[in-house]
Scaffold this motif. Structure first.
Motif, short mmCIF file in Angstrom:
data_model
loop_
_atom_site.label_atom_id
_atom_site.label_comp_id
_atom_site.label_asym_id
_atom_site.label_seq_id
_atom_site.Cartn_x
_atom_site.Cartn_y
_atom_site.Cartn_z
N ASP A 32 0.83 -1.21 0.00
CA ASP A 32 0.00 0.00 0.00
C ASP A 32 0.86 1.26 0.00
O ASP A 32 0.55 2.24 -0.70
CB ASP A 32 -0.92 0.01 1.22
CG ASP A 32 -1.99 -1.07 1.17
OD1 ASP A 32 -2.03 -1.83 0.18
OD2 ASP A 32 -2.78 -1.16 2.13
N GLU A 33 1.93 1.26 0.79
CA GLU A 33 2.79 2.43 0.84
C GLU A 33 3.40 2.73 -0.52
O GLU A 33 3.56 3.90 -0.90
CB GLU A 33 3.90 2.23 1.88
CG GLU A 33 3.42 2.18 3.32
CD GLU A 33 4.56 1.95 4.29
OE1 GLU A 33 5.73 1.86 3.83
OE2 GLU A 33 4.31 1.84 5.50
N GLN A 34 3.74 1.69 -1.25
CA GLN A 34 4.35 1.88 -2.57
C GLN A 34 3.32 2.37 -3.59
O GLN A 34 3.63 3.22 -4.44
CB GLN A 34 5.00 0.58 -3.03
CG GLN A 34 6.27 0.23 -2.26
CD GLN A 34 6.03 -0.07 -0.79
OE1 GLN A 34 5.10 -0.81 -0.46
NE2 GLN A 34 6.85 0.50 0.09
N THR A 35 2.10 1.85 -3.50
CA THR A 35 1.03 2.36 -4.37
C THR A 35 0.81 3.84 -4.10
O THR A 35 0.70 4.65 -5.03
CB THR A 35 -0.27 1.58 -4.12
OG1 THR A 35 -0.07 0.20 -4.47
CG2 THR A 35 -1.42 2.13 -4.95
N LEU A 36 0.75 4.22 -2.83
CA LEU A 36 0.53 5.62 -2.48
C LEU A 36 1.72 6.49 -2.88
O LEU A 36 1.53 7.64 -3.30
CB LEU A 36 0.25 5.76 -0.99
CG LEU A 36 -1.05 5.12 -0.51
CD1 LEU A 36 -1.17 5.19 1.01
CD2 LEU A 36 -2.26 5.79 -1.16
N ARG A 37 2.92 5.95 -2.75
CA ARG A 37 4.09 6.73 -3.19
C ARG A 37 4.02 7.00 -4.68
O ARG A 37 4.33 8.11 -5.13
CB ARG A 37 5.38 5.97 -2.84
CG ARG A 37 6.63 6.75 -3.21
CD ARG A 37 7.90 5.98 -2.89
NE ARG A 37 9.08 6.70 -3.35
CZ ARG A 37 10.30 6.19 -3.38
NH1 ARG A 37 10.51 4.94 -2.97
NH2 ARG A 37 11.32 6.90 -3.84
N ALA A 38 3.61 6.01 -5.46
CA ALA A 38 3.49 6.21 -6.91
C ALA A 38 2.46 7.29 -7.22
O ALA A 38 2.63 8.09 -8.15
CB ALA A 38 3.12 4.90 -7.60
#
Length: 257
Positions: A32-38
């Motif tokens: 989730d953190e990586q999706t939000l970072r993108a």
């Protein structure tokens, strides 16, 4: 998903594959953190975005997108069982009015030219090929629209010895700089790229597949095909534990020129 792919998992019937993966929360590495970072690299957002999530699985990342972006999402997967899971997830989350599931192949998408502001594909573009997917999906984006995908890439200057696993599962693996060049050649201005950390594989994916396997083997009566499938799942996790410093998923984000 391209059914002509020769990867080991395609030794199995698609309904067999679906019966395993529909029982876990994620169908591939991610976070989730990586999706939000993108999402932080999107040039603009608003209440009227049109989004396509290609190779959505049961929609873990689709839900993240729907919770943090306005607009509507069309989520596509080849397997009807995945779309059933997606639709159930969106009903539970109260997001079914904004997310539409669609059974379809990523190499024959029924979209109009310029239909979307954003195309998303986590852990799925390899099924059609990184360069091909970027090139073919570009026409579905509005001018200035954004594409965000994850793709397996080398993370180290060192290389594995000849690896049957890499050759069969990630035949198009290359360096991030080479992948960015492909992004540019396909008609996008690169916005960002970053590697997913190891826990996106170990905790968010392999732990889920390992937990699912015992019940799955029972469901399948420990048939030879189920045992072979379990062996492949264990081999994938073991290979990453040993060699994960060499390779991993990288998010690539580009804007249509």
């Amino acid at each position: 998903m391209n059914k002509e792919n020769k990867e080991p998992i395609f030794e199995f019937d698609l309904s067999f594959i679906a019966s395993f993966f529909r029982g876990i929360d994620r169908q591939g590495p991610g976070g989730d953190e990586q999706t939000l970072r993108a999402l932080e690299f999107l040039p603009e957002t608003g209440p009227d975005l049109r989004i396509a999530d290609i190779g959505c699985g049961t929609g873990h990342q689709t839900e993240v997108l729907a919770r943090h972006l306005g607009g509507t999402i069309t989520a596509v997967d080849l397997l009807p069982e995945m779309i059933e899971g997606l639709e159930a997830r969106m009903r539970r989350a109260g997001l079914n009015d904004r997310v539409t599931g669609l059974v379809g192949s990523m190499d024959d998408l029924p979209f109009r030219d310029g239909e979307f502001d954003l195309i998303w594909a986590e852990g799925s573009i390899y099924n059609i090929g990184f360069g091909r997917g970027l090139a073919e999906w570009r026409r579905f984006l509005k001018p200035g629209g954004v594409i965000a995908v994850t793709e397996c890439s080398w993370l180290s200057g060192a290389r594995l010895p000849e690896s049957k696993f890499i050759r069969e599962n990630f035949p198009d693996i290359d360096t991030p700089s080479a992948k960015v060049h492909i992004l540019e050649e396909a008609g996008y201005a690169p916005l960002a790229h970053f590697a997913l950390p190891p826990h996106c594989w170990t905790e968010n994916y392999f732990a889920l597949t390992a937990a699912r396997l015992p019940a799955f083997l029972e469901e399948q009566g420990h048939s030879p095909v189920a045992v072979r499938f379990a062996e492949l799942m264990h081999e994938e996790a073991a290979h990453y534990r040993q060699y994960g410093s060499y390779y991993g998923y990288v998010f690539y984000i580009g804007r249509k020129r």
